[in-house]
Scaffold this motif. Structure first.
Motif, PDB file in Angstrom:
ATOM      1  N   GLU A 200       0.842  -1.182   0.000  1.00 19.23           N
ATOM      2  CA  GLU A 200       0.000   0.000   0.000  1.00 19.23           C
ATOM      3  C   GLU A 200       0.886   1.243   0.000  1.00 19.23           C
ATOM      4  N   GLY A 201       0.385   2.333  -0.556  1.00 21.05           N
ATOM      5  CA  GLY A 201       1.171   3.552  -0.662  1.00 21.05           C
ATOM      6  C   GLY A 201       1.753   4.028   0.654  1.00 21.05           C
ATOM      7  N   TYR A 202       0.923   4.026   1.701  1.00 25.45           N
ATOM      8  CA  TYR A 202       1.392   4.517   2.998  1.00 25.45           C
ATOM      9  C   TYR A 202       2.481   3.623   3.591  1.00 25.45           C
ATOM     10  N   PRO A 209       8.482   0.780   8.149  1.00 21.22           N
ATOM     11  CA  PRO A 209       9.348  -0.409   8.057  1.00 21.22           C
ATOM     12  C   PRO A 209       9.269  -1.043   6.679  1.00 21.22           C
ATOM     13  N   VAL A 210      10.379  -1.539   6.209  1.00 18.92           N
ATOM     14  CA  VAL A 210      10.417  -2.181   4.892  1.00 18.92           C
ATOM     15  C   VAL A 210       9.687  -3.520   4.942  1.00 18.92           C
ATOM     16  N   PHE A 211       9.889  -4.262   6.004  1.00 16.06           N
ATOM     17  CA  PHE A 211       9.304  -5.598   6.096  1.00 16.06           C
ATOM     18  C   PHE A 211       8.317  -5.693   7.256  1.00 16.06           C
ATOM     19  N   ARG A 212       7.150  -6.245   6.973  1.00 15.77           N
ATOM     20  CA  ARG A 212       6.072  -6.369   7.955  1.00 15.77           C
ATOM     21  C   ARG A 212       5.646  -7.824   8.113  1.00 15.77           C
ATOM     22  N   ASN A 213       4.971  -8.101   9.232  1.00 15.16           N
ATOM     23  CA  ASN A 213       4.440  -9.445   9.441  1.00 15.16           C
ATOM     24  C   ASN A 213       3.061  -9.580   8.791  1.00 15.16           C
ATOM     25  N   LYS A 214       2.423 -10.715   8.985  1.00 16.75           N
ATOM     26  CA  LYS A 214       1.138 -10.976   8.329  1.00 16.75           C
ATOM     27  C   LYS A 214       0.036 -10.029   8.774  1.00 16.75           C
ATOM     28  N   ASP A 215       0.222  -9.396   9.940  1.00 14.37           N
ATOM     29  CA  ASP A 215      -0.767  -8.438  10.452  1.00 14.37           C
ATOM     30  C   ASP A 215      -0.459  -7.000  10.041  1.00 14.37           C
ATOM     31  N   GLY A 216       0.600  -6.826   9.230  1.00 12.53           N
ATOM     32  CA  GLY A 216       0.954  -5.490   8.766  1.00 12.53           C
ATOM     33  C   GLY A 216       1.807  -4.711   9.750  1.00 12.53           C
TER      34      GLY A 216
END
Length: 301
Positions: A200-202, A209-216
């Motif tokens: 997503e843009g935001y 953060p560049v990398f997120r978990n499954k919950d964002g």
């Protein structure tokens, strides 16, 4: 002064004045509280001035014996206690150094575990052919780790402003918040861009953060560890054999092994963010591997 009060002051000192990483602060706090609990449980005085060298030695004996603490972990605790007493003497909380003369247990030297070139290529092929929900994220993460030698703590704290696609560089904040600027492998740029375009843009704002978990949410080191183990299984590589830190060992080893004409220990030290060249010298085991290949290929017998 009470021991617990001195510990609180020391933790505040390394956090505010020394600007240590959150991981280091948590480790120091854990080690000091463990020492505090040992003294309390053995009915020792909680006054800092009454802590003795004998109590420290009994603490070490307790951890090595009862808790089967590994020498390397024990050495970290001793180093922590030495830093603590140095601070207390500096601040005049303590008149004698109860860590003076305390030596670290002898460690069993072990060569770093690393993945071979075939292993890492097998992992990469598996990542490339995976089309699950987070496949592009996983490919970007593990190829970034394997081509930069980043620590996992450095990866999970990575934000988009640290990546410069125009100049093909990445700015890494290492231990003690020390910065190092590394070049990004040219083949990694399109992989990172493909991953970025799926967000997503935001989520691609410079401070996100560049990398997120499954919950964002931001990935934590444990979550990253579990994802890596899953990736190993998918690649038919033993998850019990390798850990995330072994990717860092793999980067360092293969850098010397496959690219020795362009890399020396000083360069590798800068890439890994080692404060001392001694930490980097462990990778000279590569020299032995090359010698072994030379002997094995010598058709004299």
């Amino acid at each position: 002064m009470q021991l617990n009060a001195a510990i609180d002051e020391f933790i505040l000192y390394i956090q505010i004045e020394k600007n240590y990483s959150s991981h280091t602060i948590a480790s120091y706090e854990y080690d000091l509280n463990q020492f505090f609990a040992f003294l309390r449980d053995h009915d020792c005085s909680m006054e800092l001035a009454f802590v003795t060298k004998i109590q420290v030695r009994r603490f070490i004996q307790h951890l090595l014996g009862t808790h089967k603490q590994k020498p390397r972990s024990m050495n970290r605790k001793i180093s922590c206690l030495k830093s603590f007493t140095k601070y207390c003497i500096q601040e005049k909380y303590l008149m004698h150094d109860f860590m003076s003369g305390i030596e670290t247990p002898k460690s069993d030297y072990k060569l770093p575990v690393y993945m071979t070139l075939n292993d890492i290529k097998q992992l990469f092929r598996s990542l490339e052919h995976d089309h699950s929900r987070f496949s592009r994220r996983n490919e970007a993460m593990f190829k970034l780790l394997a081509t930069t030698g980043m620590r996992r703590s450095e990866l999970v704290s990575l934000t988009w402003e640290q990546l410069d696609f125009s100049n093909h560089t990445i700015r890494i904040y290492g231990k003690g918040k020390k910065e190092r600027l590394l070049p990004l492998h040219s083949n990694l740029i399109p992989i990172l861009k493909v991953y970025r375009d799926l967000l997503e843009g935001y989520q691609t704002y410079r401070t996100e953060p560049v990398f997120r978990n499954k919950d964002g949410k931001t990935l934590d080191p444990r979550g990253l560890h579990l994802i890596f183990k899953s990736a190993l299984r998918k690649a038919d590589l033993p998850p019990s054999r390798f850990s995330l830190h072994h990717l860092r060992h793999t980067f360092a080893t293969l850098m010397l092994q496959e690219n020795k004409e362009n890399v020396d220990l000083r360069t590798l030290q800068e890439l890994l963010g080692h404060e001392s060249i001694t930490s980097t010298e462990v990778y000279t085991h590569v020299e032995f591997e090359q010698k072994k290949k030379a002997i094995d290929s010598f058709n004299i017998l």
